[in-house]
Design an enzyme around this catalytic site. Structure first.
Site, short mmCIF file in Angstrom:
data_model
loop_
_atom_site.label_atom_id
_atom_site.label_comp_id
_atom_site.label_asym_id
_atom_site.label_seq_id
_atom_site.Cartn_x
_atom_site.Cartn_y
_atom_site.Cartn_z
N ALA A 45 -60.39 10.91 35.58
CA ALA A 45 -60.48 11.66 34.72
C ALA A 45 -61.68 11.95 34.48
O ALA A 45 -62.52 10.79 34.15
CB ALA A 45 -59.31 12.01 33.34
N GLU A 115 -65.07 23.81 28.82
CA GLU A 115 -64.15 23.67 30.17
C GLU A 115 -63.75 25.04 29.72
O GLU A 115 -63.07 25.25 28.73
CB GLU A 115 -63.02 23.04 30.42
CG GLU A 115 -64.24 21.40 30.66
CD GLU A 115 -62.92 20.22 30.62
OE1 GLU A 115 -61.57 20.16 30.71
OE2 GLU A 115 -63.71 19.10 30.83
N HIS A 243 -56.96 22.85 41.04
CA HIS A 243 -58.93 22.54 40.52
C HIS A 243 -59.36 23.11 41.38
O HIS A 243 -59.23 23.22 42.58
CB HIS A 243 -59.28 21.32 40.36
CG HIS A 243 -60.04 21.40 38.70
ND1 HIS A 243 -61.56 21.42 39.44
CD2 HIS A 243 -59.93 20.57 37.91
CE1 HIS A 243 -61.76 21.32 38.33
NE2 HIS A 243 -61.60 20.74 37.57
N HIS A 350 -54.25 19.65 41.97
CA HIS A 350 -54.51 18.79 40.81
C HIS A 350 -53.58 18.55 39.92
O HIS A 350 -53.86 16.80 39.18
CB HIS A 350 -55.62 19.71 40.09
CG HIS A 350 -56.48 19.22 38.95
ND1 HIS A 350 -57.20 17.58 39.20
CD2 HIS A 350 -56.95 19.38 38.00
CE1 HIS A 350 -58.40 17.24 37.89
NE2 HIS A 350 -57.20 18.08 36.61
N GLU A 374 -47.59 13.31 32.64
CA GLU A 374 -47.95 13.76 34.00
C GLU A 374 -46.39 14.09 34.53
O GLU A 374 -46.01 15.58 35.01
CB GLU A 374 -48.90 14.06 35.01
CG GLU A 374 -49.32 15.37 35.33
CD GLU A 374 -50.04 14.53 36.56
OE1 GLU A 374 -51.35 14.24 36.16
OE2 GLU A 374 -50.13 15.76 38.11
P1 FAD Z 1 -51.35 8.19 35.76
O1 FAD Z 1 -52.23 7.93 35.00
O2 FAD Z 1 -51.48 8.90 36.85
O3 FAD Z 1 -50.49 6.68 35.57
C1 FAD Z 1 -49.48 6.60 37.08
C2 FAD Z 1 -48.91 5.25 36.84
O4 FAD Z 1 -47.74 5.31 37.14
C3 FAD Z 1 -50.07 4.14 37.44
O5 FAD Z 1 -50.11 3.43 37.23
C4 FAD Z 1 -48.71 4.30 38.98
O6 FAD Z 1 -49.51 3.13 40.12
C5 FAD Z 1 -47.52 4.61 38.80
N1 FAD Z 1 -46.52 5.00 38.82
C6 FAD Z 1 -46.13 5.69 39.68
N2 FAD Z 1 -45.23 6.16 41.17
C7 FAD Z 1 -44.73 4.32 40.46
C8 FAD Z 1 -43.42 3.84 40.44
N3 FAD Z 1 -42.97 4.06 42.07
N4 FAD Z 1 -43.52 2.11 39.91
C9 FAD Z 1 -43.87 2.13 39.34
N5 FAD Z 1 -45.45 2.29 39.61
C10 FAD Z 1 -45.66 3.64 39.56
N6 FAD Z 1 -56.66 15.35 32.17
C11 FAD Z 1 -57.25 15.73 31.21
O7 FAD Z 1 -56.85 15.91 30.18
N7 FAD Z 1 -58.77 15.91 30.64
C12 FAD Z 1 -59.34 15.41 31.85
O8 FAD Z 1 -60.38 15.24 32.19
C13 FAD Z 1 -58.66 15.34 32.91
N8 FAD Z 1 -59.51 14.48 34.28
C14 FAD Z 1 -58.85 14.52 35.25
C15 FAD Z 1 -59.59 14.08 36.79
C16 FAD Z 1 -58.68 13.78 37.90
C17 FAD Z 1 -59.90 13.43 39.18
C18 FAD Z 1 -56.96 14.10 38.31
C19 FAD Z 1 -57.00 13.37 39.41
C20 FAD Z 1 -57.12 14.00 36.76
C21 FAD Z 1 -57.08 14.15 35.72
N9 FAD Z 1 -57.01 15.53 34.53
C22 FAD Z 1 -57.35 15.36 33.92
C23 FAD Z 1 -55.22 14.61 34.85
C24 FAD Z 1 -55.13 13.77 34.02
O9 FAD Z 1 -55.98 12.69 34.61
C25 FAD Z 1 -53.38 13.08 33.81
O10 FAD Z 1 -52.59 14.46 33.81
C26 FAD Z 1 -52.64 11.72 33.46
O11 FAD Z 1 -54.39 10.79 33.92
C27 FAD Z 1 -52.11 11.50 33.28
O12 FAD Z 1 -51.09 9.99 32.91
P2 FAD Z 1 -50.32 9.54 33.22
O13 FAD Z 1 -50.32 7.85 32.22
O14 FAD Z 1 -49.24 10.47 32.87
O15 FAD Z 1 -50.53 8.93 34.67
C1 SIN Z 2 -62.04 18.66 34.90
O1 SIN Z 2 -63.17 17.60 34.66
O2 SIN Z 2 -62.47 19.10 35.71
C2 SIN Z 2 -60.25 17.93 34.96
C3 SIN Z 2 -60.24 18.37 33.82
C4 SIN Z 2 -58.80 18.44 33.21
O3 SIN Z 2 -58.01 18.51 34.43
O4 SIN Z 2 -58.20 18.72 31.99
#
Ligand code: FAD
Ligand code: SIN
Length: 539
Positions: A45, A115, A243, A350, A374
């Site tokens: 992120a 943003e 995105h 994204h 997510e």
């Molecule tokens: P994740 O952080 O994706 O963690 C999922 C975890 O589950 C990982 O550890 C993975 O290995 C594990 N997993 C998956 N499947 C399995 C399985 N079958 N068995 C065991 N483990 C598994 N959002 C914002 O609000 N602000 C931002 O600035 C922003 N920037 C972003 C930039 C990028 C490049 C990306 C890709 C996303 C961005 N987002 C941003 C979105 C945000 O980062 C994600 O929605 C958020 O981090 C999701 O968090 P999470 O804990 O749900 O999942």
């Molecule tokens: C970004 O930095 O543009 C990602 C922010 C987001 O996905 O919320």
């Protein structure tokens, strides 16, 4: 092999780790994560976390921006709850050790970014490496807890429910219950039955269903597919956020160029150097993401060009390096100096706005199964997520879920696990058949991009449905008769998630938010001011 715990958490991103920190106060925790512990969408992120801190901002404005962007489908109660929890969540992250960027010369004030879709500066960030800072701090805090065990390279295969019990007949009105998950230990090639009183799905997103995505390789929709197979409801999966600005470079793997770059004044230009966003929205580059992504897609298709350009060369060089050290460094390593050169960009998948349906406490419809981050559909994002609202939602819901899980655990005093059969890994893996099937990963990603991408049509969606159902039959057949492997698990989940996205997209006969169908180009509030929901046969 069997292990038992109070809380099983699947995933070690912001949602899983925030939940772990809380619930470790009340019981033993096992976290399974399919690669190294930090590998997650969270870790990448950039922009930051939206929350109300500025003097000219208010909860009402943040709520209004979120609801407007969500195209009428957000749950206002959820939005209010999350937005109001925001400042407290940020304070907690700071207590865990996260260092957010402060205003120059004003150490007490956050440097708040702007943003798309936001009417005020409200994005709290750590330069352009917010996710890494949050992930590392949370991991450090979790690792200091003696009763939390993290199992890396352990991939969850399926949730354990009544359907796994021998000779079990579920009564018609009996709720499905979850007792943990079957998990493959990749190194030992052994499947564990991880039994838990409470299970949290925190498996993140599904960007890898598409050919071009900002998501790392872990994002294969595993949690969604597992929950659906177990009988949970899933909703609104047609709302895939593209995105607008992923780096267009053959060695960049769709590296993200943060929206914050446009927030600081970046201008989108055609190959000719001409700007174009003024034709599409009064807020130009800072219009909501769906508008910007579709505008770029439209310009590219019209001109037969392969990318547009994001130009920040007019900003102060020192400022660019300080504000965007990660983006500056990455581009420079590819021979691109963003203080001088415009950045070639294209849209990429994204974020998935829909997911496993939960209530306001993060409970899925399956007993003792929570979902957050997510993978969940809480009602926060509706038809389109406001930028930087997802880290906020993940951390806020981790707190709500943990509070609820504490009560659930204390109501389970006389609980005992049923006899859960162990997983069978017998048989010989059919490498020749697998070689044929495994090619289909690229094929699915490509047709999802072409047929279920930024712009859709009935014809394309129906063709996609036909293709995916043939492939799902093949992979299901293969899965039944071969010992399970990491790649098979992921491919099955990519196929299931694709099918669910297509189903939702076919159901919604209108265009709203992130879902745009050429055959129904208008929004239809009379019929479609509602979610698309899918239930599996097991429910
Ligand atoms: P994740 O952080 O994706 O963690 C999922 C975890 O589950 C990982 O550890 C993975 O290995 C594990 N997993 C998956 N499947 C399995 C399985 N079958 N068995 C065991 N483990 C598994 N959002 C914002 O609000 N602000 C931002 O600035 C922003 N920037 C972003 C930039 C990028 C490049 C990306 C890709 C996303 C961005 N987002 C941003 C979105 C945000 O980062 C994600 O929605 C958020 O981090 C999701 O968090 P999470 O804990 O749900 O999942
Ligand atoms: C970004 O930095 O543009 C990602 C922010 C987001 O996905 O919320």
């Amino acid at each position: 092999m069997e292990i038992r715990t109070d809380f099983l958490i699947i995933g070690s991103g912001i949602a899983g780790l925030s939940f772990a920190l809380k619930v470790s106060e009340w019981g033993d925790v096992v976290i399974v994560t399919k690669k190294e512990d930090s590998e997650s969408n969270t870790n990448y992120a950039q922009g930051g976390i939206a929350s109300v801190f500025a003097k000219d901002d208010s909860f009402e404005l943040h709520i209004e921006d979120t609801l407007r962007t969500g195209g009428g489908l957000c749950d206002p109660e959820v939005v209010r709850k999350v937005v109001e929890a925001g400042p407290g969540c940020i304070e907690e992250l700071i207590r865990v050790g996260v260092q957010f960027t402060r205003k120059r010369g004003k150490k007490r004030e956050f440097d708040l970014g702007l943003e798309g879709g936001h009417s005020k500066n409200r994005v709290v960030h750590a330069a352009d490496l917010t996710g890494r800072e949050v992930e590392n701090s949370l991991l450090c805090a979790v690792k200091a807890k003696k009763n939390v065990k993290i199992l890396e390279d352990h991939i969850a295969i399926d949730l354990i429910t009544q359907h796994h019990l021998k000779d079990y007949q579920r009564k018609a009105d009996e709720k499905i219950r979850c007792w943990g998950a079957y998990v493959l230990d990749k190194e030992k090639n052994q499947v564990l039955a991880c039994l838990s009183k409470i299970t949290l799905l925190a498996t993140g997103g599904a960007g890898r269903v598409y050919l071009h995505t900002t998501n790392p390789s872990i994002a294969t929709g595993d949690g969604l597919a597992m929950a659906y197979r177990a009988g949970a409801k899933v909703a609104n999966l047609e709302f895939i956020q593209f995105h607008p600005t992923a780096l267009y470079h053959d060695q960049a793997n769709s590296f993200l160029i943060s929206e914050a770059v446009r927030g600081e004044g970046g201008i989108l230009r055609l190959q000719s150097g001409e700007s174009f966003m003024e034709k599409y929205h009064p807020r130009k580059e800072l219009a909501p993401r769906d508008v910007v992504a579709r505008a770029i897609d439209h310009e590219l298709k019209k001109r037969g060009e392969s990318c547009v350009y994001l130009d920040i060369a007019h900003l102060d060089q020192k400022f660019i390096k300080l504000r965007f050290p990660n983006i500056y460094g990455k581009c420079l390593s590819l021979g691109l100096d963003i203080t001088k050169d415009p950045i070639p960009v294209v849209p990429a998948a994204h974020y998935i706005c829909g997911g496993v349906v939960t209530d306001l406490e993060g409970r899925s419809g399956i007993e003792n199964l929570y979902a957050c981050g997510e993978v969940a559909y809480t009602g926060m994002h509706g038809a389109n997520r406001l930028a930087s609202n997802s880290l906020l939602e993940a951390v806020a819901f981790a707190h709500f879920s943990a509070k609820s899980a504490k009560n659930t655990l204390s109501s389970m005093k006389d609980f005992s696990f049923p006899s859960i059969p162990s997983w069978s890994l017998e048989g010989v893996f059919d490498q020749q058949e697998w070689v044929i099937i495994s090619h289909n990963r690229d094929w699915i990603q490509k047709f999802m991009w072409d047929y279920v991408g930024i712009v859709r049509s009935n014809r394309r969606l129906k063709q996609a449905k036909r293709r995916i159902s043939i492939f799902l039959d093949e992979i299901t057949e293969f899965y039944k008769v071969n010992p399970v492997t990491y790649d098979v698990i992921e491919l099955r989940n990519i196929a299931t998630t694709s099918e669910l996205i297509i189903e939702c997209a076919l159901q919604r006969k209108e265009s709203r938010g992130l879902h745009y169908n050429l055959d129904y180009p208008q929004k239809n509030d009379k019929i479609w001011l509602k979610d698309t929901r899918l239930k599996s046969e097991k429910e």
